[in-house]
Write a protein that holds these residues in place. Structure first.
Motif, short mmCIF file in Angstrom:
data_model
loop_
_atom_site.label_atom_id
_atom_site.label_comp_id
_atom_site.label_asym_id
_atom_site.label_seq_id
_atom_site.Cartn_x
_atom_site.Cartn_y
_atom_site.Cartn_z
N CYS A 370 27.58 35.43 32.61
CA CYS A 370 28.48 36.16 31.72
C CYS A 370 27.98 36.04 30.29
O CYS A 370 27.63 34.95 29.82
CB CYS A 370 29.90 35.60 31.85
SG CYS A 370 31.08 36.37 30.71
N ILE A 387 34.64 39.73 34.07
CA ILE A 387 34.67 40.34 32.74
C ILE A 387 35.92 41.18 32.55
O ILE A 387 36.56 41.16 31.50
CB ILE A 387 33.40 41.19 32.53
CG1 ILE A 387 32.16 40.29 32.48
CG2 ILE A 387 33.50 42.01 31.24
CD1 ILE A 387 30.85 41.05 32.40
N HIS A 391 37.66 39.06 29.85
CA HIS A 391 37.09 39.57 28.59
C HIS A 391 37.37 41.07 28.47
O HIS A 391 36.49 41.85 28.08
CB HIS A 391 35.58 39.30 28.53
CG HIS A 391 35.18 37.89 28.80
ND1 HIS A 391 35.52 36.85 27.97
CD2 HIS A 391 34.51 37.34 29.85
CE1 HIS A 391 35.06 35.71 28.47
NE2 HIS A 391 34.43 35.98 29.62
#
Length: 394
Positions: A370, A387, A391
């Motif tokens: 990542c 992700i 994120h």
């Protein structure tokens, strides 16, 4: 006095009472006639219950109209509340009230002059509109209608929650009530009522009904095209395709009524179709589908023995690949470690062995790191899922 207008004119002329005729009188007039029925003093319609008249009479007092969506209100205060709460995105949109009323009038005539039975769907059961009796078998609903509601009040068929939507009708064994002629479908019924009985069916609006051939409730055939379906839910979704009278200019989605389209336009269209594999979002479903095919292959099964990591659409196709290319032998002890050639009885046992024993010796190509945190993953799919969850704001 026959009505409020005559009363106000009498008070002004005979008793010199100052009346402001340029504004509404501020009252709702109701008139009860014999047998407990109620009369609308503005259009002379008769209602069997006060509640029905109470809902109807408001239509004569819609004095204030929203300039953006065309909705009408009795008082200026309710219009202000509408403007404060509802955000009308489509400026200067005018609803076609005549089209709505024509559709409702057509539906009223169809129900009055034919054996078409109105019904609702409640928890996948066919439900009587008038008394909420439910039946999983359409024959049971038709028998109930014939015995309990042979001469039902047509106005009660248009229940409150229906709004401007079309009412569902069963046109199995369709007949004209005026001459008892057997009618094959809805369009033939409309033509018959116009030509043979001069019924005032408007051509400006839709019929106001959704026709269904329910029959035995085993195979459901579309009342408009030759398609057949195994269940009513599939038929109901398909039938709506034939009634997409209003289409959204932005996304192309169709709707039966203009009010449904208006409600749809109040929802922003910008990037409302989100990818469930990453953080990407798109304006249309077609764009999302193209993105998914290009960036997220549907072949979920990967061969970890090959350097190029080929992917396969199913576990069986990968299994055949392992047998032909990597000498995989089905059976006990067939899951072999490619590093130390040790065999295991299950894939999970082999995976645990690889994690415990050969973690530091893994080929770096199998690791996906990542870019936002130190975590690494064995597959690209797990990295994308991480992700998207952790994120999403990047």
């Amino acid at each position: 006095m026959d009505n409020v207008n005559n009363l106000m004119e009498h008070l002004s002329q005979e008793h010199s009472i100052k009346i402001h005729f340029d504004v509404p009188y501020g009252v709702f007039p109701y008139k009860e006639i014999s047998n407990g029925e109620w009369l609308c003093v503005y259009c002379d319609k008769i209602f069997s219950e006060f509640l029905l008249l109470n809902r109807h009479i408001v239509d004569h007092f819609k004095n204030f109209t929203c300039d953006k969506c065309g909705s009408s209100f009795v008082t200026e205060n309710t219009l202000r509340n509408h403007n404060r709460v509802v955000k009308c995105f489509k400026t200067n949109y005018k609803a076609r009230e005549s089209s709505v009323s024509n559709s409702r009038n057509n539906a009223h005539i169809i129900l009055k002059c034919s054996t078409a039975y109105p019904f609702r769907i409640w928890q996948k059961n066919f439900s009587c509109i008038f008394c909420r009796v439910q039946s999983i078998d359409p024959n049971g609903l038709r028998h109930h209608m014939n015995t309990r509601h042979a001469n039902y009040d047509i106005t009660k068929a248009f229940y409150k929650r229906l709004g401007n939507d079309f009412i569902k009708i069963d046109i199995t064994n369709l007949q004209c009530k005026l001459c008892l002629e057997i009618i094959p479908d809805l369009e033939c019924l409309v033509d018959h009522l116009r030509e043979a009985h001069q019924q005032p069916l408007s051509s400006d609006g839709q019929h106001g009904v959704l026709p269904f051939f329910l029959k035995e409730g085993i195979h459901y055939k579309c009342a408009i095209c030759p398609n057949e379906f195994a269940d009513f839910d599939s038929l109901s979704k398909h039938t709506l395709v034939h009634f997409q009278n209003f289409v959204c200019d932005t996304c192309g989605e169709g709707f039966i009524t203009e009010s449904s389209l208006l409600a749809h336009t109040k929802i922003p269209h910008e990037n409302k179709f989100k990818c469930n594999r990453c953080v990407a979002a798109f304006a249309t479903a077609e764009e999302r589908s193209a993105h998914f095919k290009a960036n997220h292959p549907i072949n979920l099964y990967t061969c970890t023995h090959c350097k190029d990591k080929p992917r396969f659409p199913s576990w069986n196709t990968r299994r055949h690949h392992l047998i032909e290319v990597h000498n995989y032998v089905p059976g006990s002890g067939s899951y072999e470690c490619t590093t130390c050639q040790k065999s295991f009885k299950s894939r999970s046992a082999k995976y645990n062995h690889m994690e415990r024993t050969h973690r530091v010796k893994k080929d770096p190509e199998v690791k996906y790191t990542c870019g936002q945190c130190p975590k690494t993953f064995a597959t690209k799919h797990t990295l994308e899922t991480h992700i998207a969850k952790k994120h999403y704001d990047v």
